[in-house]
Design a protein around this motif. Structure first.
Motif, mmCIF file in Angstrom:
data_model
loop_
_atom_site.group_PDB
_atom_site.id
_atom_site.type_symbol
_atom_site.label_atom_id
_atom_site.label_comp_id
_atom_site.label_asym_id
_atom_site.label_seq_id
_atom_site.Cartn_x
_atom_site.Cartn_y
_atom_site.Cartn_z
ATOM 1 N N GLY A 39 33.162 -95.143 80.299
ATOM 2 C CA GLY A 39 34.484 -94.972 80.904
ATOM 3 C C GLY A 39 35.471 -94.330 79.958
ATOM 4 O O GLY A 39 36.255 -93.465 80.358
ATOM 5 N N GLN A 40 35.433 -94.700 78.710
ATOM 6 C CA GLN A 40 36.342 -94.112 77.729
ATOM 7 C C GLN A 40 35.971 -92.654 77.482
ATOM 8 O O GLN A 40 36.832 -91.803 77.346
ATOM 9 N N GLU B 55 29.472 -82.205 81.436
ATOM 10 C CA GLU B 55 28.407 -82.159 80.437
ATOM 11 C C GLU B 55 28.783 -82.951 79.190
ATOM 12 O O GLU B 55 27.953 -83.612 78.584
ATOM 13 N N ALA B 56 30.057 -82.927 78.815
ATOM 14 C CA ALA B 56 30.518 -83.673 77.646
ATOM 15 C C ALA B 56 30.464 -85.177 77.880
ATOM 16 O O ALA B 56 30.427 -85.956 76.950
ATOM 17 N N ASN B 57 30.468 -85.586 79.151
ATOM 18 C CA ASN B 57 30.432 -87.001 79.495
ATOM 19 C C ASN B 57 29.034 -87.596 79.408
ATOM 20 O O ASN B 57 28.885 -88.807 79.443
ATOM 21 N N LEU B 58 28.012 -86.768 79.375
ATOM 22 C CA LEU B 58 26.644 -87.281 79.385
ATOM 23 C C LEU B 58 26.307 -87.976 78.075
ATOM 24 O O LEU B 58 26.544 -87.446 76.998
ATOM 25 N N ALA C 31 36.941 -94.746 86.918
ATOM 26 C CA ALA C 31 36.986 -96.102 86.361
ATOM 27 C C ALA C 31 37.819 -97.061 87.208
ATOM 28 O O ALA C 31 37.565 -98.270 87.212
ATOM 29 N N SER C 32 38.768 -96.548 87.959
ATOM 30 C CA SER C 32 39.608 -97.418 88.791
ATOM 31 C C SER C 32 38.852 -97.991 89.991
ATOM 32 O O SER C 32 39.337 -98.914 90.647
ATOM 33 N N GLU C 33 37.666 -97.479 90.267
ATOM 34 C CA GLU C 33 36.878 -97.954 91.409
ATOM 35 C C GLU C 33 35.915 -99.092 91.048
ATOM 36 O O GLU C 33 35.231 -99.616 91.930
ATOM 37 N N TYR C 34 35.847 -99.461 89.782
ATOM 38 C CA TYR C 34 34.941 -100.522 89.339
ATOM 39 C C TYR C 34 35.728 -101.815 89.178
ATOM 40 O O TYR C 34 36.488 -101.972 88.230
ATOM 41 N N ARG C 35 35.549 -102.754 90.107
ATOM 42 C CA ARG C 35 36.193 -104.069 90.020
ATOM 43 C C ARG C 35 35.332 -104.964 89.139
ATOM 44 O O ARG C 35 34.132 -105.146 89.399
ATOM 45 N N ILE C 36 35.936 -105.524 88.119
ATOM 46 C CA ILE C 36 35.190 -106.287 87.115
ATOM 47 C C ILE C 36 34.475 -107.492 87.729
ATOM 48 O O ILE C 36 33.311 -107.750 87.427
#
Length: 154
Positions: A18-19, A28-31, A77-82
């Protein structure tokens, strides 16, 4: 109550990925590879494979195969409820099993109801936060950015 290692690692993976997503606009940079996750989060690679596979199946992570492949968050990340994440990773098991061994007090016991209510309140409280909320913590951001800075060191 203590969370399983599986859950602990799953939450760490989501925070790390997430960060990275927050700091980069390029897909590609997120992989991030499983090897990198195991190294940076200091966990056994086999467990990382098991957890990430589960998370891909749940639709939380997107996997790109191939030489330049890796993993990234599948959604914002806002769609992931802990609470929902923890419940799924934990398998929503009961806190207490009165049938093994059989409890002679079971017939008139109110403990199970109280424990169930507390368990549900635990998840409800966690659901007040999303992954995005957790990632807003400046200390966490700094720790993850340090790990990302050294991505080529591994």
């Amino acid at each position: 109550m203590q969370l399983k290692r599986f859950t602990d690692l799953g939450l760490r993976i989501l925070m790390y990925l997430g960060q990275g997503r927050a700091k980069s606009t390029s897909d590609e940079a997120n992989l991030v590879t499983v090897t990198e996750l195991a190294d940076k989060l200091q966990w056994n690679k086999n467990l990382v494979v098991k957890v990430t596979h589960f998370m891909v199946q749940e639709g939380w992570l997107a996997a790109v195969r191939g030489r330049n492949g890796g993993l990234q968050l599948a959604k914002d990340a806002s769609e992931y409820r802990i609470g929902d994440i923890v419940r799924k990773l934990e398998g929503d098991t009961r806190l207490l099993d009165c049938s093994e061994p059989p409890c002679p007090l079971c017939a008139g016991c109110g403990l199970i109801g109280a424990l169930h209510a507390a368990h549900m309140a635990f998840y409800a409280k966690l659901n007040e936060n999303t992954l995005a909320d957790i990632l807003k913590n400046p200390t966490l951001q700094e720790a993850i950015v340090k790990l990302y800075r050294h991505r080529t060191d591994s």
